[in-house]
Motif scaffolding. Structure first.
Motif: not given
Lengths: 192, 199
Positions: B3-6, B61-67, B70-71, B74-78
């Protein structure tokens, strides 16, 4: 379906995700129970008004402040990436280890050193020169254990390098010396 | 298919720094809205939203797009930051009444008032009494949400104010789907009772 069971299905009915059987049961209950009808109407209304709450807009300062912070973070990250960890920096990095690691290493060093010294007799059995006052009130410099050892065992070859006597040979002799010292130093206070 | 975020995250990981800025622009409003509604404090909401983005930036840098998503990330951290904030606030026992989102004198209400005036045609039948009633209702809703227990407030805000799916909410809150659904239903029932005088 009773009122409590009907209430549990309100959200699913509102979002149209009920299976046919549950839907039929709920519809039948709502048709028969006026209280639940009213409650469900209020439920729908309250969900709608909550969903219509306006979105809170960010202040105009939000984005510039955040971008500045990101730039600062970026600088920090680049700084760390660009730095070489050689020489004194590597040494400094050693001190970034956790306290427990340092404590463990220190304890290990102390344990090993202690064991070594104990076995060699440095801690408790090291012989020291002492002054013994003989019964004739003459001060004589005596190297207590070694001398007595020679008297008792007569075998000077049992000494270790550095003048240390193996522990297995000495207890009785040391005891003797201590008794002698204590005897000669003991104050009778005129009692004897 | 990303998706666009990834896709933006992937571009950022490859060195396109403007991609992260674009991500922030896309998500800043929903994030601030979520935090403000959840902790009931607009000023702190912006601070916490900034902190959320900074943490995401640091961990990008640790984020794995597709796995991951993003949303939900983000909400989890918030969410975790909000919980800490609430805990600290309770500990300090300093409720900042002045900054309550829907209190009479805060910036949000000013914004809402401005929006209302801006959206009202000059010659339409603008009725101040109706608008006052709406404003009172909004205040009552925000107050009712703020009074919900945290375990019900969180899924309710994510569902009814942020529009997340049940699966996304389960991912953010690390709950089973059934638990999420039941909590949202319970929260809505509580809210219905709290809003009884207004509906």
């Amino acid at each position: 379906m009773n009122c409590l069971q009907a209430e549990e299905q309100f959200s699913a009915h509102f979002e149209d995700t009920l299976d046919y059987e549950t839907l039929q049961g709920l519809e039948e209950h709502l048709a028969a129970c006026e209280t639940c009808q009213q409650e469900y109407a209020r439920f729908q209304e309250s969900v709608k008004v909550v969903q219509q709450l306006p979105q809170i807009e960010p202040s105009p300062y939000f984005m510039p402040t955040l971008l500045q912070r990101i730039a600062e973070e970026q600088g920090g990250i680049d700084g760390v990436k660009g730095s070489t960890t050689t020489g004194w920096k590597q040494l400094l990095n050693l001190f970034r280890r956790p306290v427990w690691a340092f404590s463990g290493i220190l304890a290990l060093i102390l344990a090993v050193t202690g064991t070594y010294l104990y076995q060699d007799g440095f801690l408790f059995d090291r012989d020291t020169d002492s002054t013994v006052v003989t019964s004739e009130s003459q001060k004589v410099q005596v190297a207590t254990s070694p001398v007595v050892t020679q008297r008792a065992g007569g075998n000077g070859s049992q000494r270790l390098p550095g003048g240390v006597i193996p522990r297995s040979v000495r207890p009785m002799q040391q005891h003797y010396v201590l008794k002698q010292v204590s005897y000669t130093n003991a104050s009778t206070r005129g009692g004897l | 298919m990303l998706d666009l975020d990834d896709e933006l995250m992937e571009r950022y990981q490859k060195g396109d720094e403007s991609a992260f800025t674009l991500l922030v622009r896309r998500h800043q409003q929903p994030l601030i809205n979520f935090i403000a509604r959840f902790i009931n404090d607009r000023d702190n909401a912006e601070d916490l939203a900034q902190e959320t983005f900074i943490r995401m930036f640091k961990a990008a840098h640790r984020y794995e797009p597709g796995r991951a998503h993003f949303k939900t990330w983000m909400y989890h951290i918030a969410k975790n930051l909000c919980k800490n904030e609430i805990r600290n606030r309770e500990r300090r026992d300093k409720y900042r009444v002045d900054n309550v989102v829907n209190s009479g004198s805060d910036g949000n209400n000013q914004t809402e008032e401005i929006d209302l005036i801006a959206n009202t045609p000059a010659n339409s039948g603008f009725q101040p009494e109706v608008e006052l009633e709406r404003k009172e209702l909004r205040n009552a809703i925000q107050k009712a949400i703020a009074e919900l227990p945290e375990q019900y407030r969180l899924p309710l805000v994510l569902r009814d104010l942020q529009g997340l799916s049940y699966d996304e909410i389960s991912e953010v809150l690390e709950l089973r789907s059934g638990t999420t659904k039941s909590r949202i239903n319970r929260a809505r029932l509580m809210l219905k009772d709290k809003l009884k005088p207004f509906i």
